[in-house]
Motif scaffolding. Structure first.
Motif, mmCIF file in Angstrom:
data_model
loop_
_atom_site.group_PDB
_atom_site.id
_atom_site.type_symbol
_atom_site.label_atom_id
_atom_site.label_comp_id
_atom_site.label_asym_id
_atom_site.label_seq_id
_atom_site.Cartn_x
_atom_site.Cartn_y
_atom_site.Cartn_z
ATOM 1 N N MET A 1 67.148 43.270 7.817
ATOM 2 C CA MET A 1 67.013 41.909 7.303
ATOM 3 C C MET A 1 66.402 41.905 5.905
ATOM 4 O O MET A 1 66.622 40.966 5.122
ATOM 5 C CB MET A 1 66.175 41.069 8.278
ATOM 6 C CG MET A 1 66.829 40.903 9.653
ATOM 7 S SD MET A 1 65.822 40.018 10.876
ATOM 8 C CE MET A 1 65.959 38.345 10.280
ATOM 9 N N ARG A 2 65.658 42.943 5.596
ATOM 10 C CA ARG A 2 65.161 43.091 4.219
ATOM 11 C C ARG A 2 66.324 43.344 3.270
ATOM 12 O O ARG A 2 66.365 42.815 2.151
ATOM 13 C CB ARG A 2 64.158 44.242 4.162
ATOM 14 C CG ARG A 2 63.602 44.559 2.788
ATOM 15 C CD ARG A 2 62.784 43.418 2.249
ATOM 16 N NE ARG A 2 62.186 43.750 0.963
ATOM 17 C CZ ARG A 2 61.919 42.877 0.032
ATOM 18 N NH1 ARG A 2 62.211 41.598 0.226
ATOM 19 N NH2 ARG A 2 61.345 43.231 -1.091
ATOM 20 N N GLU A 3 67.292 44.151 3.706
ATOM 21 C CA GLU A 3 68.476 44.415 2.884
ATOM 22 C C GLU A 3 69.268 43.137 2.621
ATOM 23 O O GLU A 3 69.892 42.980 1.564
ATOM 24 C CB GLU A 3 69.386 45.438 3.573
ATOM 25 C CG GLU A 3 68.860 46.863 3.602
ATOM 26 C CD GLU A 3 69.870 47.823 4.192
ATOM 27 O OE1 GLU A 3 71.046 47.797 3.745
ATOM 28 O OE2 GLU A 3 69.511 48.588 5.109
ATOM 29 N N SER B 1 60.245 39.792 1.712
ATOM 30 C CA SER B 1 60.687 38.975 2.844
ATOM 31 C C SER B 1 61.885 39.611 3.514
ATOM 32 O O SER B 1 62.515 40.532 2.987
ATOM 33 C CB SER B 1 61.050 37.555 2.379
ATOM 34 O OG SER B 1 62.141 37.584 1.479
ATOM 35 N N GLY B 2 62.199 39.088 4.676
ATOM 36 C CA GLY B 2 63.413 39.445 5.387
ATOM 37 C C GLY B 2 64.124 38.173 5.777
ATOM 38 O O GLY B 2 63.501 37.115 5.905
ATOM 39 N N LEU C 1 75.531 25.563 8.222
ATOM 40 C CA LEU C 1 74.921 26.579 7.362
ATOM 41 C C LEU C 1 73.482 26.815 7.808
ATOM 42 O O LEU C 1 72.730 25.850 8.016
ATOM 43 C CB LEU C 1 74.947 26.130 5.904
ATOM 44 C CG LEU C 1 76.272 25.551 5.403
ATOM 45 C CD1 LEU C 1 76.134 25.105 3.951
ATOM 46 C CD2 LEU C 1 77.395 26.566 5.557
ATOM 47 N N THR C 2 73.098 28.073 7.957
ATOM 48 C CA THR C 2 71.769 28.381 8.481
ATOM 49 C C THR C 2 71.145 29.557 7.747
ATOM 50 O O THR C 2 71.835 30.375 7.134
ATOM 51 C CB THR C 2 71.836 28.727 9.980
ATOM 52 O OG1 THR C 2 72.729 29.850 10.150
ATOM 53 C CG2 THR C 2 72.353 27.565 10.799
ATOM 54 N N VAL C 3 69.820 29.649 7.846
ATOM 55 C CA VAL C 3 69.089 30.818 7.369
ATOM 56 C C VAL C 3 67.760 30.888 8.109
ATOM 57 O O VAL C 3 67.135 29.861 8.396
ATOM 58 C CB VAL C 3 68.845 30.777 5.845
ATOM 59 C CG1 VAL C 3 67.917 29.613 5.468
ATOM 60 C CG2 VAL C 3 68.269 32.095 5.339
ATOM 61 N N GLY C 4 67.390 32.108 8.452
ATOM 62 C CA GLY C 4 66.073 32.360 9.018
ATOM 63 C C GLY C 4 65.372 33.385 8.151
ATOM 64 O O GLY C 4 65.910 34.468 7.917
ATOM 65 N N SER C 5 64.177 33.072 7.622
ATOM 66 C CA SER C 5 63.447 33.959 6.708
ATOM 67 C C SER C 5 62.014 34.134 7.187
ATOM 68 O O SER C 5 61.421 33.195 7.729
ATOM 69 C CB SER C 5 63.423 33.383 5.288
ATOM 70 O OG SER C 5 64.714 33.115 4.803
ATOM 71 N N PHE C 6 61.453 35.321 6.967
ATOM 72 C CA PHE C 6 60.045 35.546 7.277
ATOM 73 C C PHE C 6 59.358 36.189 6.079
ATOM 74 O O PHE C 6 59.958 36.944 5.315
ATOM 75 C CB PHE C 6 59.872 36.407 8.534
ATOM 76 C CG PHE C 6 60.577 37.728 8.497
ATOM 77 C CD1 PHE C 6 60.010 38.834 7.876
ATOM 78 C CD2 PHE C 6 61.820 37.884 9.099
ATOM 79 C CE1 PHE C 6 60.656 40.058 7.854
ATOM 80 C CE2 PHE C 6 62.476 39.101 9.082
ATOM 81 C CZ PHE C 6 61.894 40.200 8.456
#
Length: 730
Positions: A550-552, A569-570, A588-593
């Motif tokens: 997820m970092r990539e 972040s990832g 459309l979606t995104v999940g970030s940490f």
């Protein structure tokens, strides 16, 4: 001669007077004896009655006396709802109903005029529940009408403030001050003392100081401290107290006795919501709506739906939960597009449908196909199952042939050879279908359940949906292939956010929650809602490996638009085609940490059917999430953890008009790039294509899941001992 006659006449008069006095004395003596005998008879009769039926008559007399002395309810104060910092989100303010006892006001002809005058002076112009305005004429009508003149309970108006009641009390009290202390004349004091039959009925009115902020999470009350939505609905029994009572009665000695049972006020509920984080989310959603309201669709909104969930991935606490179409909690019955609130009793079935749609919490009650944000979970399952080691490579030729059905990758010409990390970074459907094939339907279904899809998360809010998933027995090869990249089943936002949090925190699935503690009305801590760990869904090694992929996504894949300068972040992005397939509508979606090494914040954003000409790019969701994080991270004490390049190439949401500009230098270049992207051209950021071969979710969700009415006694964190949480999947 004449003199003698006069003497005789006088003698006769004296004799007559003596006879008269004697006669009167005898009559008076007889009357006295008669009265005495009558009294003796009455006393003897009373003694006899008392001896035989005294108890019965005493009971009747006391009963009649008690009926003239009413008891009254002392209402409890419903507990407050506060945010994590103690900011009041919901509270109950004391209010008063103005009551007129017409029977008392009419008990003396001197009472009516001063009572009417004072009531009109203080409360003239206010209305009762039927819309009748307080005037001298309307007051006179109540006091003289056959229907109300003897009534002991006439509600003149409601919702008076403490200050309004106090002003009235001071007005009356001045009449009883010593003459040298009062500022009114003796005549005025006399008139005020004749005011009769006016009293105040105490109650509490629920208010929401921040209006529409966090409306979906807070909910609202109606009726007698009842609620069905939000924290108000879920924790209604905790927030409610117990009414007190004031009893008055006559004892056997005809003395008034009074007993007061004090009310027990409700408890204060502290939420995990942070109003500052919530406000930032809502401001950016509103900005998005405003920016795109004039798009090609005719709905006058920036998107059909927009949702944002911000949470701590390490304990499941929700910091913010926002969606489009907020409503004022103080006026929940204002229909969409209208300004004035309707009387609930006048609402039609159609009105209620519109309001229920407005009141529902999109983040927990609406389901959708997650698309590519689900891919990390598929990969995590395969790694944990040992179907993958992490060293594999995959050849993407643009499609997979599954049981005679062609399922295309977004890159129709093929991505070529990809590593496992590259498959996530480039969001390759072809590679994910190959991974799912090696995993198998049984193991796929197992991990889907472990990550809590297909059932409620147990969040402490009513109306949570479960989504629709297939089990291993009903999952055909094509279903498994498309499920690998998040199509063919449905989820809620909170399900997806909780699952991604488990990958971010090392593999641990926590129940998402919006309440942290409960205190009594005196501020004493009664209960804390600590993080509730359901299970470790995958090993820390597996979770960390997926995190690196997820970092990539952020550094070199489809999620570069989510990157924040100075922060590691990832993320995982998603673009899911909607039903019916091929209709040109997408979610459309995104999940970030953030930050990557030790995630403290996870944000999940959904933009459903953006009102834009080009609607297949997840960067609409990415930029929205990134700009929110930009504002909230410093506030939360999370500061840059890596060097910046000295520039600030990021742009805020109000620059979204430039989103197409990233594809080229001119409008012609942009148009060509858009066309290439729609066809799956290499290097672009779309993650889906219009593919009618992708199966749709099958089955229907149980309507009871989202009907509301859930509460802490039947759902969520208080039901752990009752086995509410997912059973361990073998």
């Amino acid at each position: 001669m004449k003199k003698e006659k006069t003497r005789r006449t006088g003698k006769r008069r004296g004799s007559a007077s003596g006879k008269l006095n004697s006669r009167m004395r005898r009559k008076l003596a007889g009357l006295f004896i008669f009265v005495v005998l009558a009294l003796i008879f009455v006393l003897l009769r009373i003694t006899a009655i008392n001896a035989t039926d005294g108890a019965q008559y005493s009971q009747q007399v006391l009963s009649n006396m008690q009926s003239k002395y009413t008891t009254s309810t002392l209402p409890f104060k419903r507990g407050d709802i506060v945010d994590r910092n103690g900011t009041v989100l919901a509270t109950s303010e004391k209010r008063y109903n103005l009551i007129l006892d017409c029977k008392v006001a009419n008990s003396n002809e001197k009472y009516m005029e001063p009572t009417v005058r004072a009531l009109n002076e203080f409360f003239g112009g206010k209305t009762d529940v039927n819309g009748t305005e307080i005037t001298e004429a309307s007051l006179q009508e109540r006091l003289t009408s056959e229907d109300t003149r003897t009534s002991m309970y006439q509600v003149l108006t409601k919702d008076l403030t403490v200050e309004e009641k106090q002003a009235w009390d001071d007005y009356i009290a001045e009449a009883y001050l010593d003459e040298d202390e009062r500022t009114i004349s003796d005549e005025e004091a006399t008139l005020r003392k004749r005011i009769a039959g006016v009293w105040f009925e105490e109650e509490y009115v629920r208010t929401y100081p921040l209006g529409s902020l966090a409306c979906d999470v807070i909910g609202f009350t109606y009726g007698d401290n009842e609620a069905s939505w939000g924290i108000e609905g879920y924790y209604t029994n905790t927030l409610n107290g117990t009414d007190g009572r004031k009893y008055g009665y006559w004892d056997t000695t005809s003395e008034i006795e009074q007993t007061i049972v004090d009310p027990v006020d409700g408890n204060t509920v502290q939420s995990t919501i942070d109003v500052n984080v919530q406000q930032v989310c809502e401001e950016y959603i509103a900005a998005f709506e405003e920016e795109y309201k004039d798009g090609p669709y005719s709905n006058s909104d920036g998107a059909k739906n927009i949702g944002v969930v911000v949470m701590n991935p390490n304990d499941g606490s929700i910091l913010a939960m926002a969606s489009s179409d907020p409503y004022d909690l103080n006026k929940p019955y204002v229909l969409p597009g209208e300004e004035e609130e309707k009387d609930p009793s006048e609402l039609t079935d159609k009105d209620m449908e519109e309001l229920n749609e407005l009141w529902r919490n999109y983040c927990i009650s609406d389901t959708f196909e997650p698309g590519s944000t689900y891919k990390p979970i598929t990969v995590a399952a395969a790694l944990e199952d040992a179907s993958l080691t992490g060293d594999e490579t995959f050849l993407c030729d643009g499609y997979e042939e599954i049981a005679g059905t062609t399922i295309r990758c977004v890159q129709t010409e093929g991505h070529g050879e990809l590593t496992l990390g590259g498959s996530i970074a480039m969001s390759c459907n072809d590679a994910l279908m190959q991974i799912a094939s090696s995993l198998g339907a049984s193991e796929y279904a197992k991990y889907q359940s472990l990550f809590n899809f297909g059932t409620r998360t147990g969040i402490d809010l009513p109306g949570e949906a479960t989504g629709i998933i297939r089990n291993a027995d009903t999952m055909a090869e094509v279903d498994l292939a498309t499920a690998s990249f998040g199509q063919g089943f449905t989820v809620t936002m909170v399900q997806q956010a909780a699952a991604l949090s488990a990958l971010a925190n090392g593999g641990y699935y926590y129940v998402p929650h919006v309440v942290s503690s409960v205190r009594d009305s005196d501020g004493n801590l009664k209960k804390t809602y600590d993080s509730t760990l359901v299970r470790q869904v995958v090993s820390t090694e597996t979770a960390d490996l997926v995190k690196s992929y997820m970092r990539e996504v952020v550094t070199s894949g489809t999620g570069t638009g989510s990157a924040l300068n100075g922060y590691s972040s990832g993320a995982k992005t998603g673009t899911a085609q909607k039903i019916p397939r091929g209709n040109g509508k997408y979610t459309l979606t995104v999940g970030s940490f953030v930050p990557y090494d030790d995630p403290q914040v996870l944000i999940y954003v959904v933009v459903d059917e953006p009102n834009t000409d080009y609607k297949i790019d997840s960067r609409y969701a990415q930029y929205l999430g990134r700009d929110i994080l930009r504002d909230i991270l410093p506030y939360l004490g999370i500061y840059p953890d890596q060097e910046t390049d000295g520039s600030d190439e990021d742009f805020y949401l109000y620059d979204f008009n430039n989103i197409d500009g990233v594809y080229g230098k001119s409008e012609a270049d942009d148009a060509a790039a858009d066309e290439e992207q729609a066809e799956g051209a290499e290097g672009e950021l779309s993650e889906t294509v219009s593919d009618t071969n992708v199966p749709v979710p099958q089955g229907e969700e149980d309507p009871s899941n989202t009907a509301g009415g859930n509460n802490e006694e039947t759902d969520g964190v208080t039901n752990e001992d009752a086995g509410f949480y997912l059973a361990d999947v073998e």
